[in-house]
Design an enzyme around this catalytic site. Structure first.
Site, PDB file in Angstrom:
ATOM      1  N   ASP A 109       0.841  -1.204   0.000  1.00  0.00           N
ATOM      2  CA  ASP A 109       0.000   0.000   0.000  1.00  0.00           C
ATOM      3  C   ASP A 109       0.869   1.245   0.000  1.00  0.00           C
ATOM      4  OD1 ASP A 109      -2.072  -1.771   0.435  1.00  0.00           O
ATOM      5  OD2 ASP A 109      -2.084  -1.431   2.602  1.00  0.00           O
TER       6      ASP A 109
HETATM    7  N1  URA Z   1      -1.130  -5.830   3.974  1.00  0.00           N
HETATM    8  C1  URA Z   1      -1.551  -4.544   4.013  1.00  0.00           C
HETATM    9  O1  URA Z   1      -2.555  -4.249   4.635  1.00  0.00           O
HETATM   10  N2  URA Z   1      -0.852  -3.646   3.359  1.00  0.00           N
HETATM   11  C2  URA Z   1       0.265  -3.900   2.670  1.00  0.00           C
HETATM   12  O2  URA Z   1       0.866  -2.997   2.087  1.00  0.00           O
HETATM   13  C3  URA Z   1       0.708  -5.238   2.628  1.00  0.00           C
HETATM   14  C4  URA Z   1      -0.016  -6.181   3.294  1.00  0.00           C
END
Ligand code: URA
Length: 232
Positions: free
Chosen positions: A104
């Site tokens: 993310d």
């Molecule tokens: N899980 C998440 O919530 N975000 C990420 O970036 C990777 C795994």
């Protein structure tokens, strides 16, 4: 032996059409001698090909790891946000590396990028179950009941069922989480389903690889042994 324009286009130097024009303009040289034609044959194993005096490396499969900072989206293009590609040195972008999986925008940590399609699939396909370990800072404190729920396979608030995962409480507001799939916002949603909103998230390892020694925002190429271990 290989055609000069094929060598250069595979290396990501330019399109075949552009190469034709570049040859005409005298911008391409083979072993120091200006190229005569885009389709001339070269021995790519020994020839030194330059564009505007800069040596062009031949196409090769390559995999790199990025220590991703927060604030970059995992995508090759984005109309609004900075993308992780901005952090990838030109030499790798030219070879066509793309992210294998995603983090993310606000997540930091280990992100692999590769131009090897089969390896990309191996890293991202859930059925391969490649383990990813995250460090999270969050509201509340994880306990044994949370760890048990993770082990059994959580059901998220929208009904999504997760594969069994590991939750290791590290004291108030801190946990280590190991998952073997990569659903959208997976770790944040898993933690939220247990009432623990994640404030900070970092992927520490993927497929046994760690970020050791790699500063935030930097990239390094995987060794052949590291790639083989991912492929095993
Ligand atoms: N899980 C998440 O919530 N975000 C990420 O970036 C990777 C795994």
């Amino acid at each position: 032996m290989q055609r000069l324009d094929k060598f250069l286009s595979e290396a990501g130097a330019a399109t075949r059409k552009e190469i034709k024009a570049m040859v005409k303009a005298g911008r391409i040289a083979v072993d120091g001698v200006p190229a005569k034609a885009a389709d001339q044959k070269i021995d790519e194993s020994v020839a030194s090909v330059t564009v505007d005096g800069q040596k062009v490396e031949a196409f090769r499969l390559v995999t790199v790891m990025l220590h991703k900072p927060a604030g970059y989206v995992t995508s090759t293009e984005d109309p609004r946000d900075r993308t992780v590609m901005e952090l990838i040195p030109e030499q790798y972008r030219r070879l066509g590396v793309v992210p294998a999986g995603r983090l993310d925008k606000e997540t930091e940590g280990l992100l692999l990028l590769t131009n090897d399609g089969a390896l990309n699939h191996r890293i991202t396909a859930p059925r391969h179950g490649m383990k990813k370990v995250y460090y999270a800072e969050h509201e509340g404190e994880a306990d044994a009941a949370d760890a048990a729920a993770f082990r059994e396979g959580l059901t998220l608030r929208d009904g999504t069922v997760c594969l069994p995962a590991e939750l290791e409480p590290l004291g108030a507001g801190k946990s280590r989480i190991t998952v073997q799939e990569g659903k959208y916002h997976q770790v944040r949603r898993m933690m939220a389903s247990r009432g623990m909103t994640v404030r900070y998230l970092r992927r520490e390892t993927e497929g046994g690889l760690t970020l050791e020694g790699l500063p935030l925002g930097e990239v390094r190429e995987l060794t052949a042994d590291e790639v083989h271990a991912l492929d095993a």
